[in-house]
Design a protein around this motif. Structure first.
Motif, PDB file in Angstrom:
ATOM      1  N   PRO A  18      34.944  51.610  48.268  1.00 40.54           N
ATOM      2  CA  PRO A  18      35.801  50.426  48.117  1.00 40.54           C
ATOM      3  C   PRO A  18      36.167  50.174  46.658  1.00 40.54           C
ATOM      4  O   PRO A  18      35.381  50.425  45.735  1.00 40.54           O
ATOM      5  CB  PRO A  18      34.927  49.292  48.656  1.00 40.54           C
ATOM      6  CG  PRO A  18      33.876  49.949  49.474  1.00 40.54           C
ATOM      7  CD  PRO A  18      33.626  51.280  48.832  1.00 40.54           C
ATOM      8  N   CYS A  19      37.356  49.677  46.455  1.00 39.11           N
ATOM      9  CA  CYS A  19      37.786  49.267  45.115  1.00 39.11           C
ATOM     10  C   CYS A  19      38.882  48.220  45.258  1.00 39.11           C
ATOM     11  O   CYS A  19      39.415  47.986  46.350  1.00 39.11           O
ATOM     12  CB  CYS A  19      38.295  50.452  44.296  1.00 39.11           C
ATOM     13  SG  CYS A  19      39.865  51.139  44.888  1.00 39.11           S
ATOM     14  N   ILE A  20      39.195  47.570  44.169  1.00 41.60           N
ATOM     15  CA  ILE A  20      40.304  46.617  44.132  1.00 41.60           C
ATOM     16  C   ILE A  20      41.380  47.203  43.238  1.00 41.60           C
ATOM     17  O   ILE A  20      41.142  47.501  42.069  1.00 41.60           O
ATOM     18  CB  ILE A  20      39.847  45.246  43.602  1.00 41.60           C
ATOM     19  CG1 ILE A  20      38.816  44.635  44.564  1.00 41.60           C
ATOM     20  CG2 ILE A  20      41.052  44.309  43.446  1.00 41.60           C
ATOM     21  CD1 ILE A  20      38.226  43.326  44.077  1.00 41.60           C
ATOM     22  N   ARG A  21      42.542  47.417  43.799  1.00 45.49           N
ATOM     23  CA  ARG A  21      43.668  47.966  43.047  1.00 45.49           C
ATOM     24  C   ARG A  21      44.466  46.819  42.426  1.00 45.49           C
ATOM     25  O   ARG A  21      44.763  45.817  43.093  1.00 45.49           O
ATOM     26  CB  ARG A  21      44.574  48.792  43.959  1.00 45.49           C
ATOM     27  CG  ARG A  21      43.862  49.977  44.617  1.00 45.49           C
ATOM     28  CD  ARG A  21      44.821  50.722  45.527  1.00 45.49           C
ATOM     29  NE  ARG A  21      44.182  51.806  46.246  1.00 45.49           N
ATOM     30  CZ  ARG A  21      44.021  53.044  45.767  1.00 45.49           C
ATOM     31  NH1 ARG A  21      44.473  53.329  44.560  1.00 45.49           N
ATOM     32  NH2 ARG A  21      43.421  53.976  46.494  1.00 45.49           N
ATOM     33  N   VAL A  22      44.788  47.002  41.150  1.00 40.86           N
ATOM     34  CA  VAL A  22      45.543  45.988  40.428  1.00 40.86           C
ATOM     35  C   VAL A  22      46.854  46.592  39.948  1.00 40.86           C
ATOM     36  O   VAL A  22      46.868  47.613  39.250  1.00 40.86           O
ATOM     37  CB  VAL A  22      44.746  45.443  39.224  1.00 40.86           C
ATOM     38  CG1 VAL A  22      45.555  44.374  38.497  1.00 40.86           C
ATOM     39  CG2 VAL A  22      43.397  44.894  39.681  1.00 40.86           C
ATOM     40  N   THR A  70      49.077  41.674  40.937  1.00 42.85           N
ATOM     41  CA  THR A  70      48.717  41.777  42.351  1.00 42.85           C
ATOM     42  C   THR A  70      47.383  42.502  42.516  1.00 42.85           C
ATOM     43  O   THR A  70      47.203  43.613  42.008  1.00 42.85           O
ATOM     44  CB  THR A  70      49.808  42.535  43.129  1.00 42.85           C
ATOM     45  OG1 THR A  70      51.057  41.853  42.984  1.00 42.85           O
ATOM     46  CG2 THR A  70      49.443  42.615  44.607  1.00 42.85           C
ATOM     47  N   PHE A  71      46.436  41.889  43.226  1.00 37.54           N
ATOM     48  CA  PHE A  71      45.123  42.457  43.497  1.00 37.54           C
ATOM     49  C   PHE A  71      45.045  42.803  44.991  1.00 37.54           C
ATOM     50  O   PHE A  71      45.266  41.932  45.836  1.00 37.54           O
ATOM     51  CB  PHE A  71      44.017  41.462  43.146  1.00 37.54           C
ATOM     52  CG  PHE A  71      43.876  41.204  41.662  1.00 37.54           C
ATOM     53  CD1 PHE A  71      42.758  41.666  40.983  1.00 37.54           C
ATOM     54  CD2 PHE A  71      44.855  40.506  40.963  1.00 37.54           C
ATOM     55  CE1 PHE A  71      42.613  41.421  39.619  1.00 37.54           C
ATOM     56  CE2 PHE A  71      44.728  40.262  39.604  1.00 37.54           C
ATOM     57  CZ  PHE A  71      43.598  40.722  38.934  1.00 37.54           C
ATOM     58  N   THR A  72      44.719  44.070  45.290  1.00 33.82           N
ATOM     59  CA  THR A  72      44.672  44.512  46.678  1.00 33.82           C
ATOM     60  C   THR A  72      43.376  45.260  46.950  1.00 33.82           C
ATOM     61  O   THR A  72      43.010  46.170  46.201  1.00 33.82           O
ATOM     62  CB  THR A  72      45.862  45.446  47.003  1.00 33.82           C
ATOM     63  OG1 THR A  72      47.085  44.796  46.651  1.00 33.82           O
ATOM     64  CG2 THR A  72      45.866  45.809  48.475  1.00 33.82           C
ATOM     65  N   SER A  73      42.673  44.894  48.011  1.00 35.97           N
ATOM     66  CA  SER A  73      41.458  45.613  48.397  1.00 35.97           C
ATOM     67  C   SER A  73      41.831  46.939  49.039  1.00 35.97           C
ATOM     68  O   SER A  73      42.776  47.029  49.822  1.00 35.97           O
ATOM     69  CB  SER A  73      40.632  44.780  49.383  1.00 35.97           C
ATOM     70  OG  SER A  73      40.177  43.590  48.774  1.00 35.97           O
ATOM     71  N   GLY A  74      41.078  47.986  48.711  1.00 34.15           N
ATOM     72  CA  GLY A  74      41.364  49.289  49.285  1.00 34.15           C
ATOM     73  C   GLY A  74      40.212  50.237  49.075  1.00 34.15           C
ATOM     74  O   GLY A  74      39.071  49.816  48.871  1.00 34.15           O
ATOM     75  N   GLN A  75      40.496  51.516  49.138  1.00 32.33           N
ATOM     76  CA  GLN A  75      39.506  52.553  48.907  1.00 32.33           C
ATOM     77  C   GLN A  75      40.086  53.624  47.991  1.00 32.33           C
ATOM     78  O   GLN A  75      41.311  53.770  47.895  1.00 32.33           O
ATOM     79  CB  GLN A  75      39.068  53.193  50.229  1.00 32.33           C
ATOM     80  CG  GLN A  75      38.265  52.284  51.141  1.00 32.33           C
ATOM     81  CD  GLN A  75      37.756  53.035  52.356  1.00 32.33           C
ATOM     82  OE1 GLN A  75      38.407  53.927  52.888  1.00 32.33           O
ATOM     83  NE2 GLN A  75      36.564  52.660  52.816  1.00 32.33           N
ATOM     84  N   HIS A  76      39.190  54.361  47.301  1.00 29.45           N
ATOM     85  CA  HIS A  76      39.644  55.465  46.460  1.00 29.45           C
ATOM     86  C   HIS A  76      38.647  56.609  46.545  1.00 29.45           C
ATOM     87  O   HIS A  76      37.439  56.386  46.705  1.00 29.45           O
ATOM     88  CB  HIS A  76      39.808  55.030  45.001  1.00 29.45           C
ATOM     89  CG  HIS A  76      40.495  56.070  44.156  1.00 29.45           C
ATOM     90  ND1 HIS A  76      39.803  56.915  43.318  1.00 29.45           N
ATOM     91  CD2 HIS A  76      41.805  56.415  44.056  1.00 29.45           C
ATOM     92  CE1 HIS A  76      40.668  57.734  42.727  1.00 29.45           C
ATOM     93  NE2 HIS A  76      41.877  57.454  43.154  1.00 29.45           N
TER      94      HIS A  76
END
Length: 255
Positions: free
Chosen positions: A6-10, A14-20
């Motif tokens: 899991p990570c938070i993309r910025v 705009t902050f979006t929860s996602g995966q990397h």
């Protein structure tokens, strides 16, 4: 070699929860004849090839025939050699190749390259373009690549969080397949260090190429021992730092 975490993309505000996708790094302890030799932080792939290359470049063995068995069990690699009383060096913790403790270099005891192998700049550029592209690197942004080649083909490729680990793997592959390393060269994605030069000298690999930089100590050692060091091999350009006679069409290096 990687997992999604899991990570938070910025992006902008705009902050979006996602995966990397993130490269795996695991500790692997090596035991030789029941004694702890070292612990490596590395990518958990091609372990038998790594062990073979590491034992050879650390001069614990002189050839593949000295290994009786290799056993891999989770985070433990166990090797039995024909010489059960082989004296090991000091225990080490080998990190991922950037600032970690690796080997202890005594320049007076290093071997010299014995090979008449030469390659051309065009061959270097073509090979670097062919091998230094990795889907894993594109996906994760966090992997080193090392390739072993001769004039005809790519002999071995390894990817790891540490370029030293990857170099040991391709050397180990060559030993296991009976390849004459005196007529090969290696291409690496990262900086050429004195430790990578030392490994090439032990293996009698006459040319090391990087698409990046080198260090002063790497060049100093290479110049004294017959190894050609080539840096910044990309875009139709390269720098020759030592033994340019191994690169066809080049002259002596002047200060």
């Amino acid at each position: 070699m990687f997992k999604k975490i899991p990570c938070i993309r910025v992006e902008g505000e705009t902050f979006t929860s996602g995966q990397h996708e993130v490269i795996e790094e695991v500790p692997l302890a090596l035991f030789v004849n029941g004694r702890h030799a070292m612990t490596a932080m590395m990518s958990p792939v091609q372990l038998e090839e790594f062990v073979t290359g590491y034992l050879f470049t650390e001069q614990i063995i002189k050839g593949i025939d000295e290994i009786e068995s290799i056993r891999i069990d989770k985070n433990r690699m166990s090797v039995i050699t024909k010489n059960l009383f082989k004296v090991l060096g000091p225990k080490k913790t080998i990190l991922s190749g950037c600032g970690g403790s690796t080997s202890y270099i005594d320049t007076e005891k290093l071997p010299k390259i014995t090979s008449d192998y030469v390659i051309s700049p065009r061959e270097i550029w073509s090979s670097a373009k062919a091998v230094l592209n990795s889907e894993i690197h594109v996906t994760t942004g966090g992997i080193h690549i090392v390739a072993l080649l001769d004039h005809e083909k790519i002999l071995a490729v390894s990817e790891d969080i540490g370029r030293h680990n990857a170099l040991d793997r391709v050397i180990g592959t060559a030993l296991r397949e009976g390849i004459d390393l005196s007529h090969t060269y290696v291409i690496v994605s990262g900086r050429i260090s004195s430790e990578m030069v030392r490994k090439c000298l032990i293996a009698n690999i006459p040319v090391i190429v990087s698409r990046g930089a080198t260090t002063t100590l790497a060049v100093e050692i290479a110049e004294k021992t017959g190894l050609a060091v080539v840096g910044f091999a990309r875009g139709g350009k390269l720098n020759l730092y030592s033994h340019p006679e191994r690169i066809t069409g080049s002259g002596p290096v002047s200060g």
